[in-house]
Design a protein around this motif. Structure first.
Motif, short mmCIF file in Angstrom:
data_model
loop_
_atom_site.label_atom_id
_atom_site.label_comp_id
_atom_site.label_asym_id
_atom_site.label_seq_id
_atom_site.Cartn_x
_atom_site.Cartn_y
_atom_site.Cartn_z
N THR A 1 14.94 -33.71 54.33
CA THR A 1 14.93 -34.44 55.60
C THR A 1 15.03 -35.94 55.37
N ASN A 2 14.51 -36.43 54.23
CA ASN A 2 14.63 -37.85 53.93
C ASN A 2 16.06 -38.23 53.56
N VAL A 3 16.71 -37.36 52.78
CA VAL A 3 18.10 -37.62 52.42
C VAL A 3 18.96 -37.67 53.67
N VAL A 4 18.81 -36.65 54.52
CA VAL A 4 19.59 -36.59 55.76
C VAL A 4 19.21 -37.73 56.69
N GLY A 5 17.90 -38.02 56.79
CA GLY A 5 17.44 -39.08 57.68
C GLY A 5 17.96 -40.44 57.28
N ARG A 6 17.99 -40.74 55.99
CA ARG A 6 18.48 -42.05 55.56
C ARG A 6 19.99 -42.15 55.71
N GLN A 7 20.68 -41.04 55.50
CA GLN A 7 22.12 -41.05 55.76
C GLN A 7 22.39 -41.30 57.23
N ALA A 8 21.57 -40.68 58.09
CA ALA A 8 21.73 -40.87 59.53
C ALA A 8 21.45 -42.32 59.93
N MET A 9 20.42 -42.91 59.33
CA MET A 9 20.10 -44.30 59.65
C MET A 9 21.23 -45.23 59.21
N ASP A 10 21.75 -45.00 58.00
CA ASP A 10 22.88 -45.82 57.53
C ASP A 10 24.08 -45.68 58.46
N LYS B 1 16.38 -39.68 63.26
CA LYS B 1 17.55 -40.36 62.70
C LYS B 1 17.48 -41.88 62.81
N ALA B 2 16.38 -42.39 63.37
CA ALA B 2 16.25 -43.83 63.57
C ALA B 2 14.80 -44.13 63.97
N THR B 3 14.52 -45.38 64.27
CA THR B 3 13.28 -45.70 64.98
C THR B 3 13.61 -45.74 66.46
N GLY B 4 12.57 -45.63 67.29
CA GLY B 4 12.81 -45.54 68.72
C GLY B 4 12.17 -46.66 69.52
N HIS B 5 12.93 -47.18 70.47
CA HIS B 5 12.43 -48.21 71.39
C HIS B 5 11.73 -47.53 72.55
N TYR B 6 10.47 -47.90 72.78
CA TYR B 6 9.72 -47.33 73.91
C TYR B 6 10.40 -47.72 75.21
N HIS C 1 12.16 -37.35 57.42
CA HIS C 1 13.26 -37.84 58.27
C HIS C 1 13.56 -39.32 58.02
N GLY C 2 13.63 -39.68 56.74
CA GLY C 2 13.95 -41.06 56.39
C GLY C 2 12.76 -41.98 56.29
N GLU C 3 11.64 -41.56 56.84
CA GLU C 3 10.36 -42.30 56.83
C GLU C 3 10.51 -43.83 56.83
N PRO C 4 11.12 -44.39 57.87
CA PRO C 4 11.36 -45.84 57.91
C PRO C 4 10.08 -46.68 57.91
N PHE C 5 8.98 -46.13 58.44
CA PHE C 5 7.73 -46.88 58.48
C PHE C 5 6.72 -46.35 57.45
N ARG C 6 7.22 -45.78 56.37
CA ARG C 6 6.34 -45.21 55.33
C ARG C 6 5.30 -46.22 54.85
N HIS C 7 5.72 -47.48 54.65
CA HIS C 7 4.83 -48.49 54.09
C HIS C 7 4.32 -49.47 55.15
N LEU C 8 4.26 -49.02 56.38
CA LEU C 8 3.79 -49.92 57.44
C LEU C 8 2.36 -50.38 57.18
N ASP C 9 1.59 -49.58 56.47
CA ASP C 9 0.20 -49.95 56.16
C ASP C 9 0.12 -51.16 55.23
#
Length: 235
Positions: free
Chosen positions: A37-46, A121-126, A147-155
């Motif tokens: 899901t990370n491979v697919v998610g990052r491809q989708a984000m790109d 596939k991305a981050t989402g705007h509320y 799913h690409g974990e864009p906010f993995r290191h938000l901490d």
């Protein structure tokens, strides 16, 4: 007795085979969640980022974020008027140095909506929150795991960090106000125009980033907030 023993052996063998099959399926599911899901998610984000850049033909995007400002300043370019956005529409591209270049190296796309169809596939705007640069609270949600974990290191975000928001019109630079905080999932006030003060008229341009906490759970929300300090047109 012999018949009973035979039945027992068949039962034990069948149960054993089922457990082995279940273990294999569980292992495959873990590999799917952790890696595929990370491979697919990052491809989708790109793909989403590249698609936005192609569509912004009237305002070619800058390829590097603007230099960090040395002090507070009013926006140099007026933000665009409010737009009517539909689920899945392009909103912006995030560039967050603190999160590293491995996740969303070309930028993290922001699409309208916070359903799984968007967050996978991305981050989402509320919906209903401010757009980049506008007065109010530009609020964005993203996965921390899978799913690409864009906010993995938000901490790891810290007060003073910068978040660059790229749109077709301009770059918007936000400065993070404080280290991440943890709230309950029901605390929807964090995305209010004035966070935690429903009905109060906003006077600032804010940003709020949200993700699940802890890993592999949605029992809490991690929140990072900041305010707009500069706006610049594309070079």
């Amino acid at each position: 007795m012999a018949r009973a023993g035979a039945i027992l052996r068949v039962t034990v063998r069948t149960v054993g085979e089922l457990l082995v099959t279940f273990s294999v399926l569980l292992a495959l599911f873990i590999v799917y969640q952790l890696y595929y899901t990370n491979v697919v998610g990052r491809q989708a984000m790109d793909h989403e980022v590249a698609s936005m850049h192609r569509q912004w033909t009237d305002a070619p995007p800058a390829r590097a974020a603007p230099a960090a400002p040395h002090g507070e300043s009013a926006p140099a370019v007026a933000p665009p008027p409010p737009a009517v956005l539909h689920n899945g529409d392009d909103v912006a591209i995030l560039h967050i140095p603190r999160l590293g270049s491995g996740i969303g190296a070309a930028g993290i796309p922001v699409l309208e909506g916070v359903g799984l169809d968007i967050l996978n596939k991305a981050t989402g705007h509320y919906p209903g929150t401010a757009l980049p640069g506008q007065i109010g609270n530009f609020s964005v949600a993203g996965h921390r795991k899978t799913h690409g974990e864009p906010f993995r290191h938000l901490d790891e975000m810290r007060a003073g960090d910068l978040v660059y928001v790229e749109t077709a019109q301009a770059w918007y630079t936000y400065r993070i106000d404080a280290d991440p905080v943890i709230v309950q999932p029901t605390d929807l006030g964090v995305v209010d125009p004035v966070p935690g003060e429903p009905g109060v008229r906003p006077t600032q341009s804010l940003i709020t980033l949200t993700t699940c906490n802890p890993w592999w759970s949605s029992t809490q929300r991690m929140i990072v907030t900041g305010h707009l300090i500069a706006t610049g047109a594309h070079p």
